[in-house]
Scaffold this active site. Structure first.
Site, PDB file in Angstrom:
ATOM      1  N   THR A 271     -36.930 -11.615  -2.248  1.00 37.74           N
ATOM      2  CA  THR A 271     -35.481 -11.676  -1.418  1.00 37.74           C
ATOM      3  C   THR A 271     -34.509 -10.949  -2.345  1.00 37.74           C
ATOM      4  O   THR A 271     -33.629  -9.769  -1.817  1.00 37.74           O
ATOM      5  CB  THR A 271     -35.157 -12.046  -0.123  1.00 37.74           C
ATOM      6  OG1 THR A 271     -36.483 -12.719   0.452  1.00 37.74           O
ATOM      7  CG2 THR A 271     -33.980 -12.616   0.336  1.00 37.74           C
ATOM      8  N   TRP A 274     -34.817  -7.463  -4.063  1.00 39.15           N
ATOM      9  CA  TRP A 274     -34.028  -6.071  -3.165  1.00 39.15           C
ATOM     10  C   TRP A 274     -32.630  -6.358  -3.346  1.00 39.15           C
ATOM     11  O   TRP A 274     -32.020  -5.284  -2.986  1.00 39.15           O
ATOM     12  CB  TRP A 274     -34.701  -6.862  -2.138  1.00 39.15           C
ATOM     13  CG  TRP A 274     -34.394  -6.022  -0.888  1.00 39.15           C
ATOM     14  CD1 TRP A 274     -35.399  -4.448  -0.402  1.00 39.15           C
ATOM     15  CD2 TRP A 274     -33.296  -5.948   0.173  1.00 39.15           C
ATOM     16  NE1 TRP A 274     -34.966  -3.967   0.313  1.00 39.15           N
ATOM     17  CE2 TRP A 274     -33.258  -4.481   1.128  1.00 39.15           C
ATOM     18  CE3 TRP A 274     -32.541  -6.443   0.722  1.00 39.15           C
ATOM     19  CZ2 TRP A 274     -32.886  -4.275   2.255  1.00 39.15           C
ATOM     20  CZ3 TRP A 274     -31.749  -6.095   1.833  1.00 39.15           C
ATOM     21  CH2 TRP A 274     -31.742  -4.708   2.458  1.00 39.15           C
ATOM     22  N   HIS A 275     -32.100  -7.664  -3.095  1.00 36.35           N
ATOM     23  CA  HIS A 275     -30.423  -7.236  -2.695  1.00 36.35           C
ATOM     24  C   HIS A 275     -29.977  -6.644  -3.976  1.00 36.35           C
ATOM     25  O   HIS A 275     -28.505  -6.429  -3.662  1.00 36.35           O
ATOM     26  CB  HIS A 275     -29.888  -8.805  -2.474  1.00 36.35           C
ATOM     27  CG  HIS A 275     -30.266  -8.915  -1.066  1.00 36.35           C
ATOM     28  ND1 HIS A 275     -31.529  -9.853  -0.370  1.00 36.35           N
ATOM     29  CD2 HIS A 275     -29.551  -8.691  -0.078  1.00 36.35           C
ATOM     30  CE1 HIS A 275     -30.855  -9.553   0.880  1.00 36.35           C
ATOM     31  NE2 HIS A 275     -30.271  -9.448   0.972  1.00 36.35           N
ATOM     32  N   GLY A 276     -30.499  -6.492  -5.421  1.00 32.21           N
ATOM     33  CA  GLY A 276     -30.147  -5.687  -6.305  1.00 32.21           C
ATOM     34  C   GLY A 276     -30.161  -5.905  -7.484  1.00 32.21           C
ATOM     35  O   GLY A 276     -31.209  -7.030  -7.595  1.00 32.21           O
TER      36      GLY A 276
END
Length: 428
Positions: A271, A274-276
């Site tokens: 997670t 995935w955000h960066g």
């Protein structure tokens, strides 16, 4: 805006269209699904994570006289969203939860629907499969869709952009910022990130409602009374994606406590990633992993016995410091901000911080009201009260009709009068 990467999306859809047909034809061939997942993640990994991986691996490879070359890789808009959507489509075909789409262009339509293509929510194919072929437009859907879109536009153009301007002013120079300035700046950022992201979901759901019915993506997460409750309410489409396509396939909570913790660790590491492509996002994901593990095994019964207000304060403090980790990609700057928030090496406050607060006090109050379901509950209560009295709530109907027009006009004025219009979720 970037025609080269439209070709990439068309190819990605073609790849998954082919795998969907093959998986349906040959049944549950795990190697076929594994190949599909690998190819999708390689495409996403190259465009989103190549430079980050090169930065991490090159020091380790130096002893072997090997180095990954530095390449200028542009991040295609929306690649994380449409990659996850296509992956969920093929996996659902594999699980026989949905039939493979026989027409390529219809799968392309699903993937490229402009409402949600670049900022979510992550729409699963099975949610809209029937409506791709058979859409019914009703007056109720049309009016509700326009209302929802106008609310989202106002949240973005008026409130989120306003909060962003204040947050960026207060956090522009974290070295010289005061302790009060850092706390206030992060409060505005906390409001901005919810108002911004939920606004895009509101606009997507509202525009799509004329024929397509997307699932909710936010449910007033700042009303949460625990971290687990927060993640049931925040970015619901992403949380449910990782639950259904990573956590449960790994075994979920069925294999005992140790395996449950392992599965949670994997999910929250992913997670964060995935955000960066930066260490602070990984740290952010693992930060929430720690609190979710604590709640699962230690804090759950304690929180259930405490007043809800105490649970809310605890949850908001955890989320607040989570956004500090999310905001600052530079580790040195992150450390400076965290130490400064507790008074180390920074002034407590100054007149500039006070003036900034006073100049934006109404924006702060309205934004805080907007992140809670106060308006929604008042509207529902008013309709309920009038209907119970068996009277036609004429005034409420007029207000419902006028509100979207007023919100759209105010939003247009805000956008025309202000060139500051940040897109927070570009890194996805």
């Amino acid at each position: 805006g970037e025609p080269r990467y439209v070709v990439l999306m068309i190819f990605s859809v073609l790849l998954n269209y082919g795998f969907g047909r093959l998986v349906e034809k040959f049944g549950k061939k795990r190697w076929l699904l594994a190949l599909c997942v690998t190819l999708n993640l390689l495409i996403l990994g190259y465009f989103k994570y190549y430079n980050f991986l090169a930065e991490v691996l090159n020091p380790l490879l130096r002893g072997f006289d090997i180095a990954l070359p530095a390449i200028q890789v542009t991040l295609p808009i929306g690649i994380s969203f449409y990659t996850f959507q296509l992956l969920s489509y093929v996996v659902d075909v594999y699980r026989k939860e949905v039939a493979a789409q026989p027409a390529y262009w219809k799968l392309l339509l699903y993937c490229s629907l402009f409402h949600q293509c670049i900022a979510g929510p992550i729409v699963r194919y099975q949610t809209v499969a029937a409506e791709i072929d058979d859409r019914k437009v009703t007056l109720t859907d049309l009016t509700n869709g326009i209302r929802r879109f106008s609310i989202g536009l106002a949240k973005k153009a008026i409130l989120a952009n306003g909060c962003a301007s204040v947050a960026d002013t207060l956090l522009a120079n974290t070295q010289s910022a005061t302790t009060a300035g850092l706390w206030l700046g992060m409060l505005f950022y906390m409001l901005q990130i919810y108002l911004d992201f939920s606004a895009y979901s509101d606009m997507a759901i509202g525009m799509g409602q004329v024929g397509f019915h997307y699932l909710e993506n936010f449910n007033y997460p700042y009303s949460s009374v625990s971290v687990q409750d927060f993640w049931r309410r925040w970015h619901i489409s992403l949380s449910s994606f990782f639950r259904d396509y990573v956590y449960i396939p790994l075994g979920g909570s069925r294999g005992g406590d140790l395996l449950t913790v392992r599965n949670m660790f994997i999910v929250w590491a992913l997670t964060g990633i995935w955000h960066g492509a930066s260490w602070n996002y990984i740290l952010w994901g693992l930060y929430f992993f720690v609190f979710l593990v604590l709640e699962r095994f230690v804090l759950k019964k304690v929180l259930e016995r405490l007043p809800r207000a105490v649970g809310w304060i605890y949850a908001m403090l955890v989320v607040y410091f989570g956004w500090v980790l999310f905001k600052f990609e530079n580790m040195a700057e992150l450390g400076n901000v965290l130490s400064g928030m507790f008074g180390f090496g920074h002034m407590a406050g100054n007149l500039s911080t006070l003036y900034t607060l006073l100049n934006n006090i109404f924006l702060l109050i309205i934004s805080i009201i907007a992140v809670f379901p106060i308006g929604k509950n008042l509207r529902m209560a008013a309709y309920y009260y009038e209907n119970k009295r068996k009277k036609v709530p004429t005034l409420l109907y007029y207000l419902d009709a006028v509100t979207p027009v007023i919100l759209i006009l105010l939003s247009l004025l805000a956008l025309v009068g202000d060139s500051y219009n940040p897109f927070l979720y570009f890194q996805f």
